[in-house]
Write a protein that holds these residues in place. Sequence first.
Motif, PDB file in Angstrom:
ATOM      1  N   PHE A  27       0.807  -1.230   0.000  1.00 59.73           N
ATOM      2  CA  PHE A  27       0.000   0.000   0.000  1.00 59.73           C
ATOM      3  C   PHE A  27       0.835   1.273   0.000  1.00 59.73           C
ATOM      4  O   PHE A  27       0.276   2.353  -0.111  1.00 59.73           O
ATOM      5  CB  PHE A  27      -0.882   0.060   1.256  1.00 59.73           C
ATOM      6  N   VAL A  82      -6.202  -6.010   3.597  1.00 56.37           N
ATOM      7  CA  VAL A  82      -5.741  -7.306   3.103  1.00 56.37           C
ATOM      8  C   VAL A  82      -4.667  -7.030   2.054  1.00 56.37           C
ATOM      9  O   VAL A  82      -4.813  -6.125   1.226  1.00 56.37           O
ATOM     10  CB  VAL A  82      -6.905  -8.151   2.542  1.00 56.37           C
ATOM     11  N   VAL A  84      -1.405  -9.041  -0.351  1.00 51.96           N
ATOM     12  CA  VAL A  84      -0.689 -10.236  -0.802  1.00 51.96           C
ATOM     13  C   VAL A  84       0.588  -9.773  -1.503  1.00 51.96           C
ATOM     14  O   VAL A  84       0.570  -8.811  -2.295  1.00 51.96           O
ATOM     15  CB  VAL A  84      -1.571 -11.081  -1.748  1.00 51.96           C
ATOM     16  N   GLN A  89       0.593 -12.652  -6.023  1.00 47.03           N
ATOM     17  CA  GLN A  89      -0.770 -12.219  -6.370  1.00 47.03           C
ATOM     18  C   GLN A  89      -1.327 -13.063  -7.508  1.00 47.03           C
ATOM     19  O   GLN A  89      -0.584 -13.560  -8.347  1.00 47.03           O
ATOM     20  CB  GLN A  89      -0.773 -10.724  -6.726  1.00 47.03           C
ATOM     21  N   GLY A  90      -2.647 -13.230  -7.510  1.00 49.88           N
ATOM     22  CA  GLY A  90      -3.309 -13.995  -8.552  1.00 49.88           C
ATOM     23  C   GLY A  90      -3.360 -15.482  -8.284  1.00 49.88           C
ATOM     24  O   GLY A  90      -3.801 -16.254  -9.138  1.00 49.88           O
ATOM     25  N   GLY A  92      -4.967 -16.734  -5.569  1.00 50.54           N
ATOM     26  CA  GLY A  92      -6.122 -17.026  -4.726  1.00 50.54           C
ATOM     27  C   GLY A  92      -5.866 -16.867  -3.234  1.00 50.54           C
ATOM     28  O   GLY A  92      -6.701 -17.248  -2.409  1.00 50.54           O
ATOM     29  N   ALA A  94      -5.537 -14.043  -1.328  1.00 56.98           N
ATOM     30  CA  ALA A  94      -6.461 -13.094  -0.688  1.00 56.98           C
ATOM     31  C   ALA A  94      -7.844 -13.719  -0.567  1.00 56.98           C
ATOM     32  O   ALA A  94      -8.522 -13.557   0.452  1.00 56.98           O
ATOM     33  CB  ALA A  94      -6.528 -11.794  -1.488  1.00 56.98           C
ATOM     34  N   GLY A  95      -8.254 -14.449  -1.599  1.00 53.12           N
ATOM     35  CA  GLY A  95      -9.559 -15.102  -1.544  1.00 53.12           C
ATOM     36  C   GLY A  95      -9.668 -16.048  -0.363  1.00 53.12           C
ATOM     37  O   GLY A  95     -10.661 -16.063   0.351  1.00 53.12           O
ATOM     38  N   ASP A 118     -12.727  -2.276  -3.821  1.00 51.02           N
ATOM     39  CA  ASP A 118     -13.230  -2.316  -5.200  1.00 51.02           C
ATOM     40  C   ASP A 118     -14.333  -3.362  -5.331  1.00 51.02           C
ATOM     41  O   ASP A 118     -14.074  -4.567  -5.168  1.00 51.02           O
ATOM     42  CB  ASP A 118     -12.087  -2.667  -6.164  1.00 51.02           C
ATOM     43  N   TYR A 121     -13.779  -6.586  -7.335  1.00 49.16           N
ATOM     44  CA  TYR A 121     -13.061  -7.678  -6.666  1.00 49.16           C
ATOM     45  C   TYR A 121     -13.928  -8.313  -5.580  1.00 49.16           C
ATOM     46  O   TYR A 121     -14.119  -9.529  -5.549  1.00 49.16           O
ATOM     47  CB  TYR A 121     -11.744  -7.176  -6.062  1.00 49.16           C
TER      48      TYR A 121
HETATM   49  C1  COA Z   1      -6.034  -6.977  -3.970  1.00 45.77           C
HETATM   50  C2  COA Z   1      -5.135  -8.139  -3.513  1.00 45.77           C
HETATM   51  C3  COA Z   1      -5.246  -8.299  -1.996  1.00 45.77           C
HETATM   52  C4  COA Z   1      -5.617  -9.413  -4.209  1.00 45.77           C
HETATM   53  O1  COA Z   1      -4.801 -10.477  -3.769  1.00 45.77           O
HETATM   54  P1  COA Z   1      -4.689 -11.832  -4.622  1.00 45.77           P
HETATM   55  O2  COA Z   1      -4.185 -12.893  -3.711  1.00 45.77           O
HETATM   56  O3  COA Z   1      -3.919 -11.552  -5.860  1.00 45.77           O
HETATM   57  O4  COA Z   1      -6.212 -12.073  -4.991  1.00 45.77           O
HETATM   58  P2  COA Z   1      -6.865 -13.401  -5.531  1.00 45.77           P
HETATM   59  O5  COA Z   1      -5.776 -14.301  -6.082  1.00 45.77           O
HETATM   60  O6  COA Z   1      -7.759 -13.936  -4.502  1.00 45.77           O
HETATM   61  O7  COA Z   1      -7.746 -12.869  -6.727  1.00 45.77           O
HETATM   62  C5  COA Z   1      -7.108 -12.461  -7.917  1.00 45.77           C
HETATM   63  C6  COA Z   1      -8.176 -11.988  -8.888  1.00 45.77           C
HETATM   64  O8  COA Z   1      -8.712 -10.755  -8.412  1.00 45.77           O
HETATM   65  C7  COA Z   1      -8.560  -9.777  -9.419  1.00 45.77           C
HETATM   66  N1  COA Z   1      -8.352  -8.489  -8.744  1.00 45.77           N
HETATM   67  C8  COA Z   1      -7.338  -8.152  -7.916  1.00 45.77           C
HETATM   68  N2  COA Z   1      -7.509  -6.864  -7.519  1.00 45.77           N
HETATM   69  C9  COA Z   1      -8.628  -6.413  -8.116  1.00 45.77           C
HETATM   70  C10 COA Z   1      -9.304  -5.181  -8.109  1.00 45.77           C
HETATM   71  N3  COA Z   1      -8.870  -4.144  -7.412  1.00 45.77           N
HETATM   72  N4  COA Z   1     -10.451  -5.078  -8.841  1.00 45.77           N
HETATM   73  C11 COA Z   1     -10.913  -6.121  -9.574  1.00 45.77           C
HETATM   74  N5  COA Z   1     -10.305  -7.324  -9.624  1.00 45.77           N
HETATM   75  C12 COA Z   1      -9.180  -7.457  -8.896  1.00 45.77           C
HETATM   76  C13 COA Z   1      -7.374 -10.231 -10.216  1.00 45.77           C
HETATM   77  O9  COA Z   1      -7.393  -9.676 -11.503  1.00 45.77           O
HETATM   78  C14 COA Z   1      -7.615 -11.733 -10.256  1.00 45.77           C
HETATM   79  O10 COA Z   1      -8.627 -12.016 -11.177  1.00 45.77           O
HETATM   80  P3  COA Z   1      -8.817 -13.489 -11.799  1.00 45.77           P
HETATM   81  O11 COA Z   1      -9.188 -14.392 -10.658  1.00 45.77           O
HETATM   82  O12 COA Z   1      -9.930 -13.329 -12.788  1.00 45.77           O
HETATM   83  O13 COA Z   1      -7.493 -13.830 -12.409  1.00 45.77           O
HETATM   84  C15 COA Z   1      -3.666  -7.900  -3.934  1.00 45.77           C
HETATM   85  O14 COA Z   1      -3.614  -7.607  -5.315  1.00 45.77           O
HETATM   86  C16 COA Z   1      -2.970  -6.783  -3.173  1.00 45.77           C
HETATM   87  O15 COA Z   1      -2.389  -7.013  -2.118  1.00 45.77           O
HETATM   88  N6  COA Z   1      -3.049  -5.557  -3.719  1.00 45.77           N
HETATM   89  C17 COA Z   1      -2.419  -4.410  -3.076  1.00 45.77           C
HETATM   90  C18 COA Z   1      -3.157  -4.030  -1.799  1.00 45.77           C
HETATM   91  C19 COA Z   1      -4.638  -3.815  -2.031  1.00 45.77           C
HETATM   92  O16 COA Z   1      -5.051  -3.130  -2.961  1.00 45.77           O
HETATM   93  N7  COA Z   1      -5.449  -4.435  -1.144  1.00 45.77           N
HETATM   94  C20 COA Z   1      -6.892  -4.396  -1.238  1.00 45.77           C
HETATM   95  C21 COA Z   1      -7.416  -3.139  -0.632  1.00 45.77           C
HETATM   96  S1  COA Z   1      -9.131  -2.918  -0.974  1.00 45.77           S
END
Ligand code: COA
Length: 171
Positions: A27, A82, A84, A89-90, A92, A94-95, A118, A121
Amino acid sequence: MQIPSITLAIETGADYWEAEALYDLCFSPGRSALSSYRLREDVSPIADLCWTARDPDAVLAGVIRCWPCYVGETPVVLLGPVAVHPTRQGEGIAGRLIYRVTQVARKAGWSRILLVGDLPYYSRFGFQQLTGVIMPPPTNPERVLGLSLASDSWAGIHGPVRKADDCILPR
Ligand SMILES: CC(C)(COP(=O)(O)OP(=O)(O)OC[C@H]1O[C@@H](n2cnc3c(N)ncnc32)[C@H](O)[C@@H]1OP(=O)(O)O)[C@@H](O)C(=O)NCCC(=O)NCCS
């Protein structure tokens, strides 16, 4: 998606600084300027809703924390932050963290989860935009999202989101 090689565990004191570093990486260190942090200042997180995700080498891959807060007079879980690691990333992760937290919160008796994020997501987990729930400014109202853990539990819940000032219990 399930990732057998990732282990989820409740965050302990030993995880704290590593988790902080991961949040800073994902972040930026200026993250505490975000409006949602005003709700976290001087408030303890909900211990059983703070989780880490580690790989087989025990490297921290993801982290999630939750705080209590009020919407009007109603106690709710404020989910997040949250994060990752960019190299994981990608996959699963965070899921898995989000599902784990929602399951534990439901079992603990919480009825509602709130977050700022968002919709494209978080909708996959059942979050919907909340109207009438007002986060501290500046917050884009379109990013104020809620999940009902009991039937239609956000119905009729509205008002300003405020800090938990003392120990609040699940409802
Ligand atoms: C957002 C975050 C936590 C997702 O973590 P992750 O482990 O990659 O998430 P997952 O693997 O569970 O999900 C990945 C999917 O979510 C989608 N995704 C990730 N961020 C997204 C967003 N902001 N909007 C829409 N889709 C999003 C990816 O494109 C991917 O899509 P797919 O399943 O169709 O390939 C990670 O990208 C991160 O740490 N980002 C920086 C911090 C942040 O923004 N945190 C969330 C604050 S609201």
